[in-house]
Enzyme design. Structure first.
Site: not given
Length: 458
Positions: A412, A433
């Site tokens: 992301h 992430c």
């Protein structure tokens, strides 16, 4: 002189007539000579007398149960608690032999048997008698049906085996029939359970032919560019017949064979050798990416193929992602994330379509290595979770979100990161992430599709 013969003749006629009418009157309520019921002579009896006589005679009849020439039990009808209602039978017999037809019926034998529907027994006494017989013991064996077996040159019929286990219901019926018929001996072997399928049954003959035909079926699987032919020996091993003599397939054997194929070809849970962008071959552990054969569903299919007896070449059902008919695994379109260099590449058909520095997980919350895949794409998402570094829950809005595993790890944009690459992950690393520069992430999001592999290695 002529009157004397006439007088004698008239007297004779009168005498015969008197005899006919006298006998007819006598047999009007009695049975004619030579009348038998259940082997008992009821000649000259009234219905009431015949009922009493037959009932008393049957009650005293002793019957022996014989097996292999030896008497194993003896009982009387009275001990069995037999009661006979043969009134209707006797009345019907009496009505059928009219007293005025007695000269015609006089020399004809009349033998009848009581219908079993008019016979009853004391069920408790019957149970006691059956329990006293040696009918239930370890030496008695049940009959075995004829069946089809695998022989040295194909399939063949194995004949039935008689056994000596007693059919209790058949024995009960045989006992009642013996009582009514006036028999004094019952051969127990006639009450043995019988095989329901014998060697001469045409079903078995047809089954042997069908089995031989089915073993010649050619079933092929094409898996990842390879062809697997189901061995004839396996088909022979799976085939058999059920209790009704019908062809059956051993489901466990089929499932085991397919599981073996899955273990050989499946890519899920497999450590892979991956040629990284830097030219080094690295070992990457398993992740969410990969496939396995759908063994349960394919078992049903393979059973159908075997029973159909037609040659077939098919691709098996599979679960997961990344199956390629040509045998490729990751293929030439994928994302590579190198944690050691903090860099990410997107390869499209073997060429770099995009690359960028990234920030991976903090040492306390490291980014997992493995082969994953993008299973969803979402814009304007809010990522929520727990940050062990701050020991607080967090909510982070992002413009583009692409999850790659089932625990919340994904790729992301990260507008809060002031820099990317280098050793920045050691101090400002994510919760696992792959943080990507916002502009680059917008471009990547528009280029990439769901299902693309993501290789994360160190």
């Amino acid at each position: 002189m002529k009157k004397k013969p006439i007088i004698i003749g008239a007297a004779a006629v009168l005498l015969v007539a008197a005899g006919y009418f006298g006998a007819g009157s006598y047999y009007e309520d009695k049975f004619l000579p030579n009348t038998m019921l259940d082997g008992i002579d009821i000649s000259n009896d009234t219905v009431a007398q015949a009922k009493e006589e037959t009932t008393a005679a049957i009650a005293q009849t002793q019957i022996q149960i014989v097996e292999n020439g030896e008497t194993i039990y003896a009982f009387t009808a009275a001990e069995l608690g037999v009661s006979i209602d043969n009134t209707e039978k006797l009345e019907t017999m009496k009505a059928e032999q009219s007293g005025w037809n007695w000269p015609i019926l006089l020399f004809q034998d009349k033998q009848e048997e009581t219908d079993l529907s008019g016979v009853a027994v004391d069920e408790t006494a019957l149970a006691d008698i059956l329990a006293a017989m040696p009918l239930e013991n370890e030496t008695r064996t049940a009959p075995v049906n004829a069946t089809v077996v695998k022989g040295t040159e194909g399939y063949e019929i194995s004949p039935e085996t008689a056994g000596n286990k007693v059919d209790l219901e058949l024995l009960k019926a045989t006992m009642l029939e013996a009582i009514i018929a006036g028999e004094t001996e019952i051969d127990l072997t006639e009450a043995y359970q019988q095989p329901t399928l014998t060697a001469d049954d045409p079903i078995l003959t047809e089954t042997v032919k069908k089995l031989d035909d089915l073993t010649d079926t050619v079933i092929q699987y094409t898996i990842s560019g390879q062809t697997e032919t189901v061995p004839k020996t396996a088909i022979v091993e799976w085939l058999g017949i059920d209790e009704n003599g019908e062809v059956s397939v051993n489901r466990e054997g089929v499932a085991a064979y397919l599981q073996g194929l899955s273990d050989t070809y499946s890519t899920y849970s497999r450590t892979r050798d991956f040629l990284a962008t830097d030219g080094e071959t690295v070992q990457v552990p398993s992740g969410t990416y990969g496939w396995t054969l759908a063994v349960a569903a394919e078992t049903d299919n393979l059973i159908e193929y075997v029973l159909a007896g037609e040659d077939v070449t098919v691709t098996p059902n599979y679960n997961g992602t990344g199956y390629h008919a040509d045998g490729a695994d990751i293929g030439t379109t994928y994302v590579e994330v190198d944690l050691s260099s903090q860099h990410m590449w997107y390869y499209k058909d073997g060429a770099v379509a995009l690359e960028t520095d990234i920030v991976s997980g903090h040492p306390q919350t490291p980014t997992p290595t493995g082969v994953f895949y993008i299973w969803n794409k979402e814009e304007d998402a809010v990522l929520k979770g727990y940050n062990p570094k701050t020991e607080k829950d967090y909510e982070s809005p992002v413009e583009y979100w692409m999850p790659v595993d089932w625990t919340g790890i994904g790729i992301h944009d990260s507008s809060w990161q002031p820099a990317y690459g280098g050793e920045y992950w050691l101090t400002a690393g994510s919760n696992g992430c792959v943080n990507t520069p916002p502009g680059v992430m917008a471009e990547l999001y528009g280029m990439i599709g769901i299902g693309v592999p993501v290789v994360i290695h160190s």
